[in-house]
Design a protein around this motif. Structure first.
Motif, short mmCIF file in Angstrom:
data_model
loop_
_atom_site.label_atom_id
_atom_site.label_comp_id
_atom_site.label_asym_id
_atom_site.label_seq_id
_atom_site.Cartn_x
_atom_site.Cartn_y
_atom_site.Cartn_z
N LEU A 11 0.82 -1.21 0.00
CA LEU A 11 0.00 0.00 0.00
C LEU A 11 0.85 1.26 0.00
CD1 LEU A 11 -2.87 -1.21 2.32
CD2 LEU A 11 -3.01 -0.71 -0.13
N TYR A 53 -4.07 5.39 -0.17
CA TYR A 53 -3.37 4.11 0.01
C TYR A 53 -2.36 4.19 1.15
CZ TYR A 53 -5.22 2.85 -4.61
OH TYR A 53 -6.03 2.59 -5.67
N ILE A 92 -9.33 0.40 -0.27
CA ILE A 92 -8.68 -0.58 -1.15
C ILE A 92 -9.67 -1.12 -2.17
CG2 ILE A 92 -7.39 -2.75 -1.19
CD1 ILE A 92 -6.65 -1.84 1.84
N LEU A 141 -9.29 -0.81 -6.11
CA LEU A 141 -9.32 -1.99 -6.98
C LEU A 141 -10.36 -1.83 -8.09
CD1 LEU A 141 -8.45 -4.88 -7.69
CD2 LEU A 141 -10.20 -5.70 -6.09
N TRP A 163 -1.47 -4.34 -9.55
CA TRP A 163 -2.07 -4.15 -8.23
C TRP A 163 -3.26 -5.07 -7.99
CZ3 TRP A 163 1.41 -1.58 -5.77
CH2 TRP A 163 2.19 -0.65 -6.44
N PHE A 194 -4.17 -6.30 -4.10
CA PHE A 194 -5.37 -5.66 -3.56
C PHE A 194 -6.43 -6.70 -3.24
CE2 PHE A 194 -5.28 -0.87 -4.64
CZ PHE A 194 -3.94 -0.78 -4.31
#
Length: 144
Positions: free
Chosen positions: A13, A67, A81, A85, A119, A123
């Motif tokens: 993060l 983040y 998060i 995402l 990511w 995530f």
């Protein structure tokens, strides 16, 4: 009291936050250059599109701050998060649609590798951890 999240989540993060801040700053400071390097066509209205790209850079940079703040307790800050995402899922879908319909160049998909695709797995794993933690917490501390 909830368990402390695995250290890798903190680092992911923080890295996502720093990356988003850097990319956002680049888009704000050099909108035309970052627009071209993202595989987009040259803007038709040079006075309009740089500001649009700068706005996108500002949004990406703000996610970077979120983040970094979420890194301290990923299970607690899972909504940040999740929203990140979703953006990292829908952005490539929109760009792929643009490429498929001839509105965007395929080179733009390269940007999706570093901005989005890398990511996805971390995530999702962080969200899975948050989900499991919430169920452990409910099992050990049932509501009245």
């Amino acid at each position: 009291m909830p368990r402390r999240a695995p250290k890798w989540m903190y680092f992911v993060l923080i890295l996502a936050g720093v990356y988003n801040l850097a990319w956002g700053a680049w888009a704000v400071l050099f909108p035309t250059l970052s627009f071209a390097n993202s595989g987009m066509r040259d803007p038709d209205k040079p006075l309009y599109y740089p500001q649009l790209w700068q706005c996108i850079g500002m949004i990406v940079g703000v996610y970077g701050v979120a983040y970094i703040l979420a890194a301290r307790d990923p299970a607690r800050h899972w909504p940040v998060i999740l929203v990140g995402l979703l953006g990292k899922l829908f952005g490539p879908v929109g760009l792929a649609f643009g490429v498929a319909t001839g509105q965007a160049r395929p080179e733009g998909l390269i940007t999706c590798l570093t901005n989005d695709l890398i990511w996805w797995v971390p995530f999702v794993l962080i969200l899975w951890y948050a989900y499991r933690e919430s169920h452990v917490s409910e099992a050990t501390h049932p509501s009245p």
